[in-house]
Motif scaffolding. Structure first.
Motif, PDB file in Angstrom:
ATOM      1  N   THR A 288     -31.239  39.490  39.176  1.00 52.84           N
ATOM      2  CA  THR A 288     -30.472  39.572  37.932  1.00 52.84           C
ATOM      3  C   THR A 288     -31.302  38.971  36.806  1.00 52.84           C
ATOM      4  OG1 THR A 288     -28.379  39.361  39.133  1.00 52.84           O
ATOM      5  CG2 THR A 288     -28.329  38.950  36.763  1.00 52.84           C
ATOM      6  N   LYS A 296     -24.064  36.655  28.673  1.00 53.39           N
ATOM      7  CA  LYS A 296     -22.865  36.996  29.434  1.00 53.39           C
ATOM      8  C   LYS A 296     -23.048  38.280  30.234  1.00 53.39           C
ATOM      9  CE  LYS A 296     -20.225  33.563  28.425  1.00 53.39           C
ATOM     10  NZ  LYS A 296     -18.868  33.600  27.913  1.00 53.39           N
ATOM     11  N   THR A 297     -24.227  38.849  30.154  1.00 53.83           N
ATOM     12  CA  THR A 297     -24.517  40.052  30.928  1.00 53.83           C
ATOM     13  C   THR A 297     -25.966  40.008  31.378  1.00 53.83           C
ATOM     14  OG1 THR A 297     -24.476  42.474  30.924  1.00 53.83           O
ATOM     15  CG2 THR A 297     -25.194  41.395  28.913  1.00 53.83           C
ATOM     16  N   ASP A 299     -29.204  42.377  33.676  1.00 54.75           N
ATOM     17  CA  ASP A 299     -29.645  43.605  34.327  1.00 54.75           C
ATOM     18  C   ASP A 299     -29.842  43.331  35.817  1.00 54.75           C
ATOM     19  OD1 ASP A 299     -29.674  45.002  31.905  1.00 54.75           O
ATOM     20  OD2 ASP A 299     -31.698  44.287  31.451  1.00 54.75           O
ATOM     21  N   TYR A 358     -21.413  34.030  34.836  1.00 55.07           N
ATOM     22  CA  TYR A 358     -21.106  35.002  35.886  1.00 55.07           C
ATOM     23  C   TYR A 358     -19.606  35.205  36.104  1.00 55.07           C
ATOM     24  CZ  TYR A 358     -26.000  34.044  36.887  1.00 55.07           C
ATOM     25  OH  TYR A 358     -27.359  33.873  36.775  1.00 55.07           O
ATOM     26  N   TYR A 373     -17.097  38.267  36.285  1.00 44.53           N
ATOM     27  CA  TYR A 373     -16.952  39.158  35.141  1.00 44.53           C
ATOM     28  C   TYR A 373     -17.321  40.578  35.554  1.00 44.53           C
ATOM     29  CZ  TYR A 373     -16.664  35.021  32.136  1.00 44.53           C
ATOM     30  OH  TYR A 373     -16.291  33.840  31.551  1.00 44.53           O
ATOM     31  N   GLN A 375     -19.168  42.784  34.223  1.00 44.80           N
ATOM     32  CA  GLN A 375     -20.564  43.185  34.090  1.00 44.80           C
ATOM     33  C   GLN A 375     -21.423  42.733  35.269  1.00 44.80           C
ATOM     34  OE1 GLN A 375     -18.726  41.442  31.919  1.00 44.80           O
ATOM     35  NE2 GLN A 375     -19.906  39.867  30.825  1.00 44.80           N
ATOM     36  N   TYR A 376     -20.890  41.838  36.107  1.00 43.71           N
ATOM     37  CA  TYR A 376     -21.618  41.398  37.301  1.00 43.71           C
ATOM     38  C   TYR A 376     -21.004  41.962  38.582  1.00 43.71           C
ATOM     39  CZ  TYR A 376     -24.160  38.222  34.313  1.00 43.71           C
ATOM     40  OH  TYR A 376     -24.979  37.703  33.331  1.00 43.71           O
TER      41      TYR A 376
END
Length: 515
Positions: A288, A296-297, A299, A358, A373, A375-376
């Motif tokens: 990640t 907060k996000t 890849d 996270y 979250y 996005q994870y």
């Protein structure tokens, strides 16, 4: 008394002694005599080699006294060559004694001969090694003088590259990293300062050779300090070549701070028999990447592959299926990765009552549980093998207590009283029921032993699966099963939670496998 028998015995004894003598039973062994001959030849060659080296070195020094006057080591060469010659003289005296012993040809001298051979060969090798080193070094300086014009050009080019090196990109990378990860500021500053200090030292080295460089360019070799000049040229060349690499290292380390990654053991098997047996692990690396420390996000990427590992590694980790066998948090270098196995994904959970980038803790139905979250979600699914169950606070507390003392946490399954994680864990046996390990009988006592993710008690299972008297052993082909230990071992201390007992799995017949 009749003397005839005594006379006969005396004659017989003499004949036997002569037979022993002529049969060679009292001689030096043939192999020892051959070794003496071989060493005699080697000694003669060494004497010629030493003589040639002394002549060559002496000729080179006398032909260019200006060159070797500045080479401090050259002042020690005569003494070194004399020492080598003395060693060969001692070896020659040993060989003279060996020749006498060889001529006497007595078996009783064997031990003495072998001792002398060992001493003589050691002296010979020592002398040849020393003389060859001097000869090589002298030839090196002669060659360096021939290449002096090219050396000066390279030296000038290297200095310009060092002097003009642009620190702006790496300094900017370090500045951002230090702002995001203040705990790494001291280390990154030290690495950057070391590079700048090296450049300052290179500048001083360049200035110290100004007179020699000027004399060399004018062909005034009598005023060239060849030793310091060549040494400076080598140092500047290494520095010029190493600066980009050092800057790249600092950039790489700074970049590692923005990545977290886990190496999850998702499958394992052994193949072959005896000395041909191989030990394979399937490892999923989940990475990640964060844009900054408070992002907060991130890849998320993953890579999954089979690797062959040493037997010792396989055995040490055979109880850790489904676990993160290595974890590296954001804000750390890769070399700081934690290699104590832990349940995959737990490392991303904040302490109860806290949040992080996270996820957060929520409360419902009388219990606290962790929520990732959205996005994870991909990271969560990869770490939990697409079978995530909300993490309760009591589990996190157990995990935290174990990690604090450097111990692997395997959890506790309330229904069975055994472990939840690791090879013997109920959660692992459910999540990895489709693995090669499971299909080859690794989860023999589990309801998931012989099916790819199905439930034996499910309404979708076959009638045969529900039959308690049916054969539920693995029916697939591909590997020899591993026998899990009854109790997953702690990495540092005895686990504080109970472990389930696991019967050894049945042995499958193997002819190959597919991946």
């Amino acid at each position: 008394m009749n003397r005839s028998p005594l006379k006969f015995l005396a004659i017989l004894l003499g004949v036997l002694m002569a037979a022993v003598l002529f049969s060679g039973l009292d001689d030096l062994p043939r192999a020892v005599r051959a070794q003496v001959d071989s060493e005699r030849t080697a000694l003669t060659a060494a004497q010629k080699q030493l003589s040639s080296a002394r002549y060559e070195v002496t000729s080179e020094v006398q032909a260019d006294p200006a060159l070797f006057q500045s080479v401090m080591a050259s002042r020690e060469w005569p003494a070194q060559l004399e020492q080598d010659a003395s060693a060969l003289q001692t070896a020659a005296r040993d060989m003279d004694e060996l020749s006498l012993l060889e001529k006497a040809n007595r078996r009783q001298d064997r031990q003495h001969v072998e001792s002398l051979l060992l001493q003589e060969s050691g002296l010979r090798e020592q002398a040849v090694k020393g003389a060859t080193a001097v000869q090589t070094e002298a030839a090196h300086w002669v060659d360096m003088k021939k290449r002096l014009p090219d050396t000066l050009q390279t030296m000038d080019r290297d200095y310009r590259a060092i002097h003009s090196f642009d620190f702006t990109p790496v300094a900017g990378t370090v500045q951002k990293a230090e702002g995001d990860w203040p705990q790494k500021k001291a280390d990154l500053d030290a690495r950057l300062s070391a590079m700048k200090s090296a450049i300052a030292q290179d500048g001083e080295l360049w200035n110290s050779t100004a007179a020699s460089r000027k004399a060399a360019e004018a062909g005034d070799f009598a005023h060239v300090e060849f030793g310091p000049l060549i040494s400076a040229a080598d140092a500047l060349h290494n520095s010029a070549a190493g600066l980009p690499a050092k800057a790249g290292e600092v950039n790489t380390l700074s970049g590692q701070l923005y990545n977290s990654w886990d190496k999850v053991l998702v499958d394992m098997e052994t193949r072959g028999q005896g000395t041909d047996r191989s030990y394979d692990q399937k490892v999923r690396t989940v990475t990640t990447h964060l844009a900054d420390a408070t992002a907060k996000t991130g890849d998320v990427t993953s890579d999954e592959k089979w690797v062959v590992v040493p037997q010792s590694t396989y055995r040490a980790e055979q109880n850790d299926l489904g676990m993160a066998i290595e974890h590296k948090s954001a804000g750390l270098y890769d070399i700081e990765a934690d290699k104590v196995a832990q349940p995959a994904g737990f490392a991303y959970v904040a302490p109860p009552g806290q949040t992080n980038q996270y996820g957060y803790w929520d409360h419902s139905g009388g219990r606290d549980f962790w929520v990732f979250y959205g996005q994870y979600a991909l990271m969560r699914d990869l770490l939990w093998n697409h079978n995530y169950r909300p993490l309760d606070r009591y589990e996190y507390d157990g995990y935290y207590s174990s990690r604090r003392i450097g111990q692997t946490y395997y959890g506790r399954d309330e229904a069975s009283g055994g472990a939840r994680y690791g090879t013997a864990g109920t959660a692992t046996q459910e999540r990895y029921s489709g693995s090669t390990f499971a299909k080859s009988g690794g989860f023999k006592d589990s309801q998931f032993a012989s099916k790819s993710g199905g439930y034996r008690d499910s309404r979708f299972s076959s009638p045969n699966a529900k039959d308690p008297n049916a054969d539920h052993s693995a029916k697939t082909f591909g590997s020899h099963p591993v026998t899990p230990q009854a109790t997953p071992p702690s990495r540092s201390f005895r686990p504080s939670t109970p472990r389930p007992s696991v019967r050894p799995p049945s042995t499958g017949r193997s002819f190959g496998r597919r991946r």
